[in-house]
Scaffold this active site. Structure first.
Site, PDB file in Angstrom:
ATOM      1  N   SER A  22       0.856  -1.185   0.000  1.00 46.10           N
ATOM      2  CA  SER A  22       0.000   0.000   0.000  1.00 46.10           C
ATOM      3  C   SER A  22       0.892   1.234   0.000  1.00 46.10           C
ATOM      4  O   SER A  22       2.035   1.183   0.480  1.00 46.10           O
ATOM      5  CB  SER A  22      -0.886   0.012   1.246  1.00 46.10           C
ATOM      6  OG  SER A  22      -1.551   1.255   1.390  1.00 46.10           O
ATOM      7  N   TYR A  47      -1.339  -0.507  10.452  1.00 43.21           N
ATOM      8  CA  TYR A  47      -1.403  -1.000   9.078  1.00 43.21           C
ATOM      9  C   TYR A  47      -0.146  -0.587   8.309  1.00 43.21           C
ATOM     10  O   TYR A  47       0.451  -1.385   7.591  1.00 43.21           O
ATOM     11  CB  TYR A  47      -2.656  -0.444   8.402  1.00 43.21           C
ATOM     12  CG  TYR A  47      -2.940  -0.978   7.022  1.00 43.21           C
ATOM     13  CD1 TYR A  47      -3.282  -2.308   6.825  1.00 43.21           C
ATOM     14  CD2 TYR A  47      -2.894  -0.145   5.905  1.00 43.21           C
ATOM     15  CE1 TYR A  47      -3.566  -2.801   5.558  1.00 43.21           C
ATOM     16  CE2 TYR A  47      -3.182  -0.629   4.636  1.00 43.21           C
ATOM     17  CZ  TYR A  47      -3.511  -1.946   4.466  1.00 43.21           C
ATOM     18  OH  TYR A  47      -3.782  -2.437   3.206  1.00 43.21           O
TER      19      TYR A  47
END
Length: 317
Positions: free
Chosen positions: A170, A182
């Site tokens: 990501s 995350y």
């Protein structure tokens, strides 16, 4: 004038050859090649499984809940069994990974095992002190160790058939806006991939990283957050530091970011397909909006103090 005719004829004859050379090697022939994808219950994994099946690959679609709605819909959309098999695969369980490998080995098509797509992942919101240690352990196990676990299991097959390994990262690996847990796992998987990519070159195995921007609406990986739920789960020490108004502000900010995400998940799937089929795949595929790429650019090229200032300004708004 007529003396130039042979030269002109030669150029006309060479033109198709030049075009052929410019195109480079042909794209991969999917028929007879197997790919295993993790996290196919929904999101990118679900879309990719269907796309690869339609292209002609033999697809092993790993689902956390093989009897759930997502898995059943996947089988229905693929038109039954055939070249797409749904299997239970919780990447945090070594026995699930072993069982997946045994299933793949027992149903390998004639051209063998071509690709592993480490797509399974989870996301959440919360400042560093808001989340208990158990949450950090869970995220590391799913997003980082889960990918490593499946990769180690299938490396012998990938080396044998000179296949591809695709990892879902990501752009949030470069910066964080309220979901540091995350970001942490994605930054770690990027470094794992960098090491693996170099080590696998000598075996003819290519490693690719997919770096999507904000696609929360299309994947449902991160539902809208609730300030009340966050407050109820805070420790007494954290409640003494923060108040409900602050948490509501942060939740509103994060939810507004989620709502701006792209709903077109096929853009990311296009990159994943290219990573698996291109004769010369990229090491990294960044699929993001211009402003998201600009943030990555600032983070990569400017001093940390500049990026901190940019993000602090964004958070203050």
């Amino acid at each position: 004038m007529w003396g130039a005719a042979p030269l002109l004829l030669l150029l006309l004859l060479l033109l198709p050859l030049a075009r052929l050379c410019r195109r480079g090697p042909a794209r991969l022939e999917p028929a007879g090649r197997a790919v295993l994808i993790t996290g196919c219950d929904s999101g990118f994994g679900h879309l990719l499984a269907l796309r690869l099946h339609r292209l002609g690959f033999t697809v092993f679609a790993g689902c956390l809940c093989p009897g759930g709605d997502g898995a059943r819909r996947l089988q229905r959309e693929a038109g039954g069994a055939g070249r797409l098999r749904v299997l239970r695969l919780d990447v945090t369980r070594a026995r699930d990974v072993r069982a997946a490998k045994e299933l793949v080995l027992s149903h390998l098509p004639e051209r063998g095992f071509w690709g592993l797509v480490n797509n399974a992942g989870i996301s959440t919101f919360g400042e560093i002190g808001w989340l208990p240690m158990e949450t950090y352990e869970k995220f590391a196990d799913v997003n980082l160790l889960g990918s490593i676990r499946t990769t180690l299991a299938f490396l012998p097959l990938l080396r044998k058939y000179k296949g591809r390994i695709v990892f879902m990262s990501s752009i949030i690996a470069y910066f964080t806006l309220g979901n540091g847990i995350y970001s942490m796992t994605k930054a770690a998987i990027e470094k794992f991939c960098d090491a693996l990519r170099l080590e696998m070159k000598k075996f003819g195995v290519q490693v690719c990283i997919i770096q999507p921007g904000n696609y929360a609406p299309s994947t449902k990986i991160q539902p809208p957050v609730s300030a009340e739920e966050i407050w109820s789960e805070l420790s007494e020490e954290e409640k003494a530091v923060y108040n409900k108004e602050y948490i509501q502000e942060r939740a509103n900010f994060f939810n507004s970011i989620l709502s701006e995400g792209s709903t077109n998940g096929s853009e990311v799937v296009d990159a994943m397909v290219d990573a698996l089929t291109s004769p010369a795949p990229k090491a990294r595929y960044m699929v993001a909006k211009l402003k998201e790429k600009a943030l990555v650019f600032v983070c990569a090229l400017f001093p940390t103090v500049v990026m901190d200032s940019v993000l602090s300004y964004a958070l203050s708004k």
